[in-house]
Design a protein around this motif. Sequence first.
Motif, PDB file in Angstrom:
ATOM      1  N   SER A  96       0.873  -1.173   0.000  1.00 57.86           N
ATOM      2  CA  SER A  96       0.000   0.000   0.000  1.00 57.86           C
ATOM      3  C   SER A  96       0.907   1.218   0.000  1.00 57.86           C
ATOM      4  O   SER A  96       1.735   1.398   0.892  1.00 57.86           O
ATOM      5  N   PHE A 115       1.510   5.406  -2.163  1.00 55.69           N
ATOM      6  CA  PHE A 115       0.990   6.416  -3.072  1.00 55.69           C
ATOM      7  C   PHE A 115       1.185   5.921  -4.497  1.00 55.69           C
ATOM      8  O   PHE A 115       2.181   5.261  -4.809  1.00 55.69           O
ATOM      9  N   TRP A 155       2.178   7.242  -7.202  1.00 55.02           N
ATOM     10  CA  TRP A 155       3.401   7.647  -7.910  1.00 55.02           C
ATOM     11  C   TRP A 155       4.636   6.852  -7.473  1.00 55.02           C
ATOM     12  O   TRP A 155       5.660   6.926  -8.141  1.00 55.02           O
ATOM     13  N   ARG A 202      -3.978   3.398  -3.662  1.00 49.96           N
ATOM     14  CA  ARG A 202      -5.101   4.189  -3.138  1.00 49.96           C
ATOM     15  C   ARG A 202      -4.768   4.972  -1.880  1.00 49.96           C
ATOM     16  O   ARG A 202      -5.548   5.815  -1.455  1.00 49.96           O
ATOM     17  N   ALA A 203      -3.632   4.732  -1.254  1.00 45.84           N
ATOM     18  CA  ALA A 203      -3.292   5.416  -0.002  1.00 45.84           C
ATOM     19  C   ALA A 203      -3.153   6.918  -0.222  1.00 45.84           C
ATOM     20  O   ALA A 203      -2.556   7.358  -1.202  1.00 45.84           O
ATOM     21  N   THR A 204      -3.729   7.677   0.690  1.00 46.42           N
ATOM     22  CA  THR A 204      -3.615   9.133   0.639  1.00 46.42           C
ATOM     23  C   THR A 204      -2.979   9.698   1.901  1.00 46.42           C
ATOM     24  O   THR A 204      -2.617  10.866   1.944  1.00 46.42           O
ATOM     25  N   ASP A 205      -2.863   8.864   2.929  1.00 38.58           N
ATOM     26  CA  ASP A 205      -2.270   9.284   4.197  1.00 38.58           C
ATOM     27  C   ASP A 205      -1.913   8.032   4.998  1.00 38.58           C
ATOM     28  O   ASP A 205      -2.102   6.907   4.527  1.00 38.58           O
ATOM     29  N   THR A 243      -4.989   5.546   5.587  1.00 38.33           N
ATOM     30  CA  THR A 243      -5.396   4.747   4.429  1.00 38.33           C
ATOM     31  C   THR A 243      -4.286   3.807   3.974  1.00 38.33           C
ATOM     32  O   THR A 243      -4.566   2.804   3.316  1.00 38.33           O
ATOM     33  N   ASN A 244      -3.051   4.092   4.335  1.00 37.12           N
ATOM     34  CA  ASN A 244      -1.964   3.167   4.042  1.00 37.12           C
ATOM     35  C   ASN A 244      -2.245   1.817   4.712  1.00 37.12           C
ATOM     36  O   ASN A 244      -1.967   0.763   4.154  1.00 37.12           O
ATOM     37  N   THR A 250      -6.598   0.536   3.193  1.00 35.30           N
ATOM     38  CA  THR A 250      -7.122   0.347   1.837  1.00 35.30           C
ATOM     39  C   THR A 250      -7.188  -1.108   1.409  1.00 35.30           C
ATOM     40  O   THR A 250      -8.042  -1.471   0.594  1.00 35.30           O
TER      41      THR A 250
END
Length: 122
Positions: free
Chosen positions: A44, A46, A48, A72-75, A78-79, A82
């Motif tokens: 998990s 980002f 990029w 899908r992780a944004t922070d 969520t790491n 997700t």
Amino acid sequence: MRIAIAFHQTPVPQAIFVLGGASERMRFAGQFWQSHQNLDIWVSDFAWNLDTNRRIFLQYGVPDAKLHLDGRATDTVTNFTTLAKDFANQRLQHIYLITENLGLKPRRSTTAFSCLLLIVMV
């Protein structure tokens, strides 16, 4: 009770889960996988970072078929979260978690999905 059932049903880890954000963690996971080649690696991170992560794992001989890269992780939260449904859908109950030593003591813990995390700190 759930832990006892989980141990009985699947007494050994079924996958490796790597929290993204650090290429050192990916390298460690690649080395760790070399002694656990029967396990798939779930990452998990980002979006990029996923191509870089894939290249690192390929350097350690991890085939694409063993990699599950999720962007899908944004922070930080969520790491961790997700992939929870994916693990449940795959019936993964015992998972190695590769993370950093952030004041965590190696221990076993459970989630709502009866997932046992065996924490391996880099």
